[in-house]
Design an enzyme around this catalytic site. Structure first.
Site, PDB file in Angstrom:
ATOM      1  N   ASP A  73       4.241  -0.330  10.558  1.00 20.03           N
ATOM      2  CA  ASP A  73       4.855  -1.354  11.467  1.00 20.03           C
ATOM      3  C   ASP A  73       5.791  -1.848  11.938  1.00 20.03           C
ATOM      4  OD1 ASP A  73       3.935  -3.802  10.352  1.00 20.03           O
ATOM      5  OD2 ASP A  73       1.926  -4.464  11.789  1.00 20.03           O
ATOM      6  N   GLU A 104       3.762 -12.921   0.346  1.00 22.40           N
ATOM      7  CA  GLU A 104       4.850 -12.754  -0.611  1.00 22.40           C
ATOM      8  C   GLU A 104       5.229 -13.764  -1.701  1.00 22.40           C
ATOM      9  OE1 GLU A 104       4.004 -12.840   2.632  1.00 22.40           O
ATOM     10  OE2 GLU A 104       4.770 -11.815   3.539  1.00 22.40           O
TER      11      GLU A 104
END
Ligand SMILES: *[C@@H]1O[C@H](CO)[C@@H](O)[C@H](O)[C@H]1NC(C)=O
Ligand SMILES: *[C@@H]1O[C@H](CO)[C@@H](O)[C@H](O)[C@H]1NC(C)=O
Ligand SMILES: *[C@@H]1O[C@H](CO)[C@@H](O)[C@H](O)[C@H]1NC(C)=O
Ligand SMILES: *[C@@H]1O[C@H](CO)[C@@H](O)[C@H](O)[C@H]1NC(C)=O
Ligand SMILES: *[C@@H]1O[C@H](CO)[C@@H](O)[C@H](O)[C@H]1NC(C)=O
Length: 297
Positions: free
Chosen positions: A153, A236
């Protein structure tokens, strides 16, 4: 009228002319073949380091649209393998159909989210199973090059792929449309990382977006335990920490020392599932075929 002797002389010279013509042609052809055989064997062109693009995906109204958009971006990039990994128990013929249409070299795998995370009331660690499956592929099948987690996306300027391709350890760059700050990026002063700019730091050592870093395959191989944790918001950070030792001074800065935005966390508007098709009304029309591309309620 020609006399008989003249006719014979004419035929003779015609014959000679033809013989010379054929012989000359043959000689030229032989010489040309010889010339070709003497050409140096064309050296294989310099091959760029391979890129492994890990894209987690899951079934939802906009899934095929997102994969189509990302796929045609990746189609501009050479020597790339697209690892598309779906959070599902069964392969999706529609996803396979879409990937085949696009024509980017790909591998398609399944990696369902474990139930313990699926049934939580808290934010779900989406895409973690998928990305770890991508890392498994790289550990098993890649020896060189660079990998990158590219969600379906986002928006990507293709120049970032050519820049990340040469990452020696870990490279980083800004990502637009992240948090209320509008961008998530390392802060650079005098060519060095002095901190991170992100609307949510949350006690993270590496407060960066998934779309803002790439890692060398060799660097991953040297860290056999590196993986992404099932911890929403800390995916992350957890992954980059698992790449220890990783010194901030080792991080390569891309996008002109982090002065440009080449990736954007676009986020498509969430679309409602399509309402069911009334087959009594439309059962003998094209709507039946179109219906197979939609996620219905
Ligand atoms: C996969 O199967 C498990 C066990 O049957 C189930 O709990 C889970 O919801 C399924 N996952 C998906 C994405 O359908
Ligand atoms: C390695 O590549 C092969 C061939 O594409 C594939 O079948 C296999 O699943 C890959 N290994 C992993 C761990 O993904
Ligand atoms: C990035 O910064 C370093 C150190 O200040 C400098 O040497 C280099 O030329 C810069 N690169 C670009 C692309 O601006
Ligand atoms: C990181 O690199 C700097 C400069 O090379 C060095 O001074 C520092 O000790 C390193 N830190 C770690 C944790 O290795
Ligand atoms: C489908 O269309 C038929 C014919 O118009 C109608 O009788 C029926 O109620 C509709 N079914 C649904 C579920 O709307």
């Amino acid at each position: 009228m020609f006399k008989k002797g003249e006719k014979m002389a004419l035929a003779k010279s015609l014959k000679m002319f033809l013989t010379i013509f054929v012989a000359t042609t043959c000689i030229y052809m032989v010489l040309y073949q010889y010339h070709l055989s003497r050409e140096p064997i064309t050296q294989p062109k310099y091959i760029k380091p391979p890129l492994y693009i890990i894209t987690p995906t899951y079934r939802r109204a906009e899934q095929l649209a997102e994969l189509t958009r990302l796929g045609y971006t990746l189609k501009h990039v050479v020597n790339l393998l697209w690892l598309v990994i779906e959070d599902a128990n069964q392969t999706s013929p529609l996803v396979i159909h879409t990937l085949n249409r696009i024509g980017v070299p790909y591998e398609y795998f399944l990696a369902p989210m474990p139930d313990e995370y699926k049934n939580t009331k808290k934010a779900k660690p989406r895409g973690v199973s998928n990305r770890n499956r991508g890392l498994d592929y790289i550990r098993a099948n890649a020896t060189s090059g660079v990998f990158y987690f590219a969600d379906d996306d986002n928006t990507y300027d293709i120049s970032i792929f050519e820049q990340m391709r040469y990452t020696q350890k870990v490279s980083m760059w800004p990502v637009g449309l992240v948090t209320k700050f509008g961008v998530s990026t390392p802060i650079i002063r005098n060519g060095k990382i002095t901190g991170f700019y992100d609307g949510w730091i949350g006690g993270r050592k590496f407060p960066v977006d998934m779309a803002g870093f790439a890692v060398s395959v060799k660097f991953l191989h040297e860290r056999p335990n590196a993986k992404m944790p099932f911890k929403a918001g800390y995916e992350e950070d957890g992954f980059l920490k698992s790449l220890a030792p990783l010194n901030l001074t080792d991080i390569e800065l891309l996008a002109s020392n982090c002065t440009e935005i080449l990736t954007w966390h676009t986020q498509t508007k969430k679309n409602a599932n399509a309402s069911p098709l009334n087959l009594t009304l439309h059962g003998d029309t094209n709507l039946v075929s179109l219906n197979t591309f939609l996620v219905r309620t």
